[in-house]
Motif scaffolding. Structure first.
Motif, mmCIF file in Angstrom:
data_model
loop_
_atom_site.group_PDB
_atom_site.id
_atom_site.type_symbol
_atom_site.label_atom_id
_atom_site.label_comp_id
_atom_site.label_asym_id
_atom_site.label_seq_id
_atom_site.Cartn_x
_atom_site.Cartn_y
_atom_site.Cartn_z
ATOM 1 N N ILE A 73 -7.119 -2.517 3.258
ATOM 2 C CA ILE A 73 -6.633 -1.140 3.141
ATOM 3 C C ILE A 73 -7.236 -0.301 4.263
ATOM 4 C CG2 ILE A 73 -6.471 0.871 1.629
ATOM 5 C CD1 ILE A 73 -4.989 -1.624 0.624
ATOM 6 N N LEU A 124 -4.614 -0.879 -5.610
ATOM 7 C CA LEU A 124 -4.925 -1.413 -4.292
ATOM 8 C C LEU A 124 -5.898 -2.589 -4.326
ATOM 9 C CD1 LEU A 124 -5.301 1.946 -2.320
ATOM 10 C CD2 LEU A 124 -3.316 0.424 -2.370
ATOM 11 N N CYS A 184 -9.101 4.465 2.069
ATOM 12 C CA CYS A 184 -10.220 4.089 1.204
ATOM 13 C C CYS A 184 -11.149 5.275 0.971
ATOM 14 C CB CYS A 184 -11.006 2.936 1.827
ATOM 15 S SG CYS A 184 -10.173 1.341 1.785
ATOM 16 N N THR A 206 0.814 -1.210 0.000
ATOM 17 C CA THR A 206 0.000 0.000 0.000
ATOM 18 C C THR A 206 0.848 1.260 0.000
ATOM 19 O OG1 THR A 206 -1.804 -1.121 1.147
ATOM 20 C CG2 THR A 206 -1.762 1.284 1.268
#
Length: 231
Positions: free
Chosen positions: A197, A164, A202, A66
């Protein structure tokens, strides 16, 4: 025909002027360098540096961490800020147009769909240019919506969404027509596709790919600030 000649001349002038503008960014580390612009053989040419590296689309197969994905996007946004400062939009930001060099530097390529957003007289012929999955509704034909930095923000958000999650915001809607999909479906919240995530990240990505342009981050810098705060 006269219309064909006029269209070609319009396109040639537009291409040449935009290439000259991009040449001003040749020293920017995150935009492909335009080294020469010239006219010959009744048309115009733009010479760019060859970028040796791998696209983000290719790197996605390696399951980017990430923080690495966000780092690449932050560099991309640096490049977009410079492009936008010239009064131009890229209009085709997507993983295959973003290269990572051996040193880890991100370069934005392929300005074939670029246009000015400060002068509509120079950009009308490009209004229907888009890449399905990464283009917001205002890029689709006859949308009636203004394009601006928020247009590239959407595509950047969709690119990060892809890095992602492995998908695009509207990648599995079952609606084949891109215009209908953009107008009638909301992006799937990133947390549903990538629950690992962090929620703040997000939420930033979801805002970047909002259907309504006024709900997105208005600029590349605004998106950068939000990403910084989410990490």
């Amino acid at each position: 025909t006269n219309n064909a000649r006029e269209g070609f001349e319009y396109g040639r002038k537009k291409f040449f002027k935009e290439a000259q503008m991009l040449a001003q960014l040749r020293a920017h580390p995150n935009v492909v360098s335009v080294t020469r612009v010239f006219k010959a053989n009744g048309t115009a040419y733009m010479v760019m540096d060859y970028i040796e590296g791998r696209s983000l689309e290719a790197l996605r197969g390696a399951r980017l961490p990430t923080d690495q994905a966000v780092l690449y996007i932050m560099q991309l946004l640096d490049g977009l800020r410079a492009v936008h400062a010239l009064g131009m939009l890229h209009r085709d930001v997507k993983p295959s147009n973003i290269y990572v060099t051996a040193s880890g530097s991100v370069r934005l390529l392929d300005f074939g769909a670029a246009k000015y957003f400060f002068d509509n007289s120079l950009s009308g012929a490009m209004s229907g240019s888009y890449t399905d999955g990464y283009a917001p509704v205002e890029q689709l034909p006859d949308s009636g919506l203004d394009e601006g930095p928020w247009t590239d923000v959407y595509a950047t958000g969709a690119t990060l969404y892809y890095l992602l999650s492995g998908d695009v915001p509207r990648g599995s809607t079952g609606v084949d027509n891109p215009m209908l999909r953009a107008l009638t479906t909301e992006p799937t919240p990133l947390v549903r596709r990538a629950p690992r995530i962090p929620t703040p990240l997000c939420e930033v990505v979801d805002r970047a790919v909002a259907t309504d342009p006024t709900e997105r981050f208005p600029s590349a810098r605004a998106l950068q600030r939000a990403l910084e705060a989410a990490l």
